[in-house]
Write an enzyme that holds these catalytic residues in place. Structure first.
Site, PDB file in Angstrom:
ATOM      1  N   SER A  65       0.820  -1.207   0.000  1.00 24.22           N
ATOM      2  CA  SER A  65       0.000   0.000   0.000  1.00 24.22           C
ATOM      3  C   SER A  65       0.854   1.256   0.000  1.00 24.22           C
ATOM      4  O   SER A  65       1.956   1.296   0.551  1.00 24.22           O
ATOM      5  CB  SER A  65      -0.905  -0.002   1.235  1.00 24.22           C
ATOM      6  OG  SER A  65      -1.522   1.266   1.420  1.00 24.22           O
ATOM      7  N   THR A 115      -3.569   3.699  -8.371  1.00 22.49           N
ATOM      8  CA  THR A 115      -4.978   3.701  -7.993  1.00 22.49           C
ATOM      9  C   THR A 115      -5.620   5.016  -8.382  1.00 22.49           C
ATOM     10  O   THR A 115      -5.150   6.093  -7.979  1.00 22.49           O
ATOM     11  CB  THR A 115      -5.133   3.450  -6.477  1.00 22.49           C
ATOM     12  OG1 THR A 115      -4.639   2.132  -6.175  1.00 22.49           O
ATOM     13  CG2 THR A 115      -6.580   3.554  -6.047  1.00 22.49           C
ATOM     14  N   HIS A 212     -12.748  -0.459  -4.639  1.00 26.11           N
ATOM     15  CA  HIS A 212     -12.031  -0.092  -3.416  1.00 26.11           C
ATOM     16  C   HIS A 212     -12.664  -0.757  -2.192  1.00 26.11           C
ATOM     17  O   HIS A 212     -12.784  -0.152  -1.124  1.00 26.11           O
ATOM     18  CB  HIS A 212     -12.007   1.432  -3.254  1.00 26.11           C
ATOM     19  CG  HIS A 212     -10.721   1.932  -2.655  1.00 26.11           C
ATOM     20  ND1 HIS A 212      -9.676   2.406  -3.423  1.00 26.11           N
ATOM     21  CD2 HIS A 212     -10.292   2.025  -1.375  1.00 26.11           C
ATOM     22  CE1 HIS A 212      -8.686   2.783  -2.638  1.00 26.11           C
ATOM     23  NE2 HIS A 212      -9.034   2.561  -1.397  1.00 26.11           N
ATOM     24  N   ARG A 215     -15.718   0.897  -0.279  1.00 24.59           N
ATOM     25  CA  ARG A 215     -15.548   1.954   0.721  1.00 24.59           C
ATOM     26  C   ARG A 215     -15.411   3.349   0.118  1.00 24.59           C
ATOM     27  O   ARG A 215     -15.189   4.313   0.832  1.00 24.59           O
ATOM     28  CB  ARG A 215     -14.289   1.691   1.563  1.00 24.59           C
ATOM     29  CG  ARG A 215     -14.283   0.364   2.302  1.00 24.59           C
ATOM     30  CD  ARG A 215     -13.105   0.242   3.255  1.00 24.59           C
ATOM     31  NE  ARG A 215     -11.827   0.487   2.572  1.00 24.59           N
ATOM     32  CZ  ARG A 215     -11.099   1.577   2.721  1.00 24.59           C
ATOM     33  NH1 ARG A 215     -11.479   2.549   3.504  1.00 24.59           N
ATOM     34  NH2 ARG A 215      -9.951   1.691   2.077  1.00 24.59           N
ATOM     35  N   ARG A 267      -9.278  -7.711   2.855  1.00 31.84           N
ATOM     36  CA  ARG A 267      -9.675  -7.895   4.254  1.00 31.84           C
ATOM     37  C   ARG A 267      -9.302  -9.263   4.838  1.00 31.84           C
ATOM     38  O   ARG A 267      -8.796  -9.326   5.971  1.00 31.84           O
ATOM     39  CB  ARG A 267     -11.177  -7.646   4.404  1.00 31.84           C
ATOM     40  CG  ARG A 267     -11.576  -6.171   4.296  1.00 31.84           C
ATOM     41  CD  ARG A 267     -13.072  -6.006   4.557  1.00 31.84           C
ATOM     42  NE  ARG A 267     -13.508  -4.626   4.456  1.00 31.84           N
ATOM     43  CZ  ARG A 267     -13.983  -4.043   3.363  1.00 31.84           C
ATOM     44  NH1 ARG A 267     -14.034  -4.749   2.230  1.00 31.84           N
ATOM     45  NH2 ARG A 267     -14.373  -2.782   3.366  1.00 31.84           N
TER      46      ARG A 267
END
Length: 325
Positions: A65, A115, A212, A215, A267
């Site tokens: 990330s 992104t 995403h 979210r 997740r």
């Protein structure tokens, strides 16, 4: 996902099954990768290092990330092997984006994941009321690796000068990013055929279908619903990836059947990390792979190309045409 149904083929030789594939020329164990998710140190003290280690040991792609609590150099020092990609956003201060890419390339990362679906901070009332906070010994090391900045540890996503999302964008930014690196660029956040084609036109080597994790923008379709449209638009010109909503091996099977080169998981990786660090992440990947392998065997597939046979996965309304009225 539940609206999609698998049409199995029985009495097939499935004694040997091949799940390995390549992503941008790099061999991986299976078409399952780790999505970019932030703040892994909130889940486990080792943070992204533990996640990267698990991905490398298991033989799948790890995507770091933009907002990592471990620095690139520390991850590479701890985990020098494995397929690693880096995710970046476009900030008002483009030199931050540029330097994030340079650090990753210098340390052996193999692709840039750009992104595109965060042109402003999304509305999240629950998170605004209880923003994610870091302890005194934690920090956003991936950002601090390239710029001197003081984060509000009580609200790490509070936007600061230079780190605000750039809103004055065009598709030319893909060309600008490509000019900064020799690495292939993957465009993440694709939800329409039109954007997929624009990404390819501007030199992307992969398009990543994603909402995403649900979210970002209310009212968007599920990524799995968009996937066939994007695959039909780009054909075999680039690889197509997908994340958002993958929870088991049957979900992976459905995405592959609808044309995905690979899927990425967010997740569930964090749940495994919180449960047992690197071993927990590996266990999540093991479960997903076992479920995918079993689904393949039970549906008559020896390899990933068998999954992609036309009609292997259909919408639940498929059988309505056979009903006698």
């Amino acid at each position: 996902m539940y609206r999609l149904k698998i049409r199995p083929s029985f009495l097939r030789d499935v004694s040997k099954r091949e799940l390995s594939t390549t992503l941008l020329g790099q061999r991986v164990k299976c078409p399952i990768g780790v999505s970019p998710t932030s703040l892994h140190c909130l889940m486990h003290p080792e943070g992204e290092i533990a996640t990267a280690r698990a991905a490398a040991e298991f033989g799948v792609c790890y995507t770091q990330s933009n907002f990592s609590t471990s620095a690139v150099k520390d991850i590479v020092e701890a985990v020098p092997h494995g397929v690693k990609w880096v995710q970046v956003f476009c900030f008002e201060n483009f030199s931050i984006t540029e330097n994030l890419i340079k650090v990753a390339e210098r340390n052996g990362y193999q692709a840039v994941v750009f992104t595109i679906d965060h042109t402003t901070k999304p509305i999240n009332w629950k998170q605004d009321a209880n923003p994610p906070a870091l302890s005194s010994h934690q920090s956003m090391k991936s950002i601090e690796e390239v710029v001197t900045v003081q984060f509000d540890k009580n609200d790490v996503y509070a936007t600061m000068k230079g780190l605000k999302p750039e809103t004055r964008l065009s598709w030319d930014v893909i060309d600008k990013i490509r000019s900064q690196t020799n690495l292939p660029v993957v465009v993440k956040g694709i939800l329409t055929a039109e954007d997929a084609l624009l990404a390819v036109h501007h030199g992307a080597k992969g398009v990543w279908v994603s909402n995403h994790g649900g979210r970002s923008l209310d009212g968007t379709p599920a990524a799995i619903e968009v996937l066939p449209e994007v695959v039909a638009a780009v054909g075999e010109s680039v690889e197509v990836y997908m994340d958002s909503g993958i929870r088991n091996g049957a979900d992976v099977f459905k995405a592959i059947a609808l044309g995905a080169t690979a899927v990425f998981v967010g997740r569930p990786i964090l749940w495994g990390l919180a449960c047992n660090g690197s071993k927990g992440v590996e266990r999540v990947l093991e479960i997903l792979l076992k479920e995918l392998d079993t689904t393949m065997a039970m549906s008559g597939c020896q390899c990933l190309e068998d999954i992609r046979r036309k009609g292997k996965v259909v919408h639940k309304s498929y059988w309505k045409k056979f009903l006698v009225h």
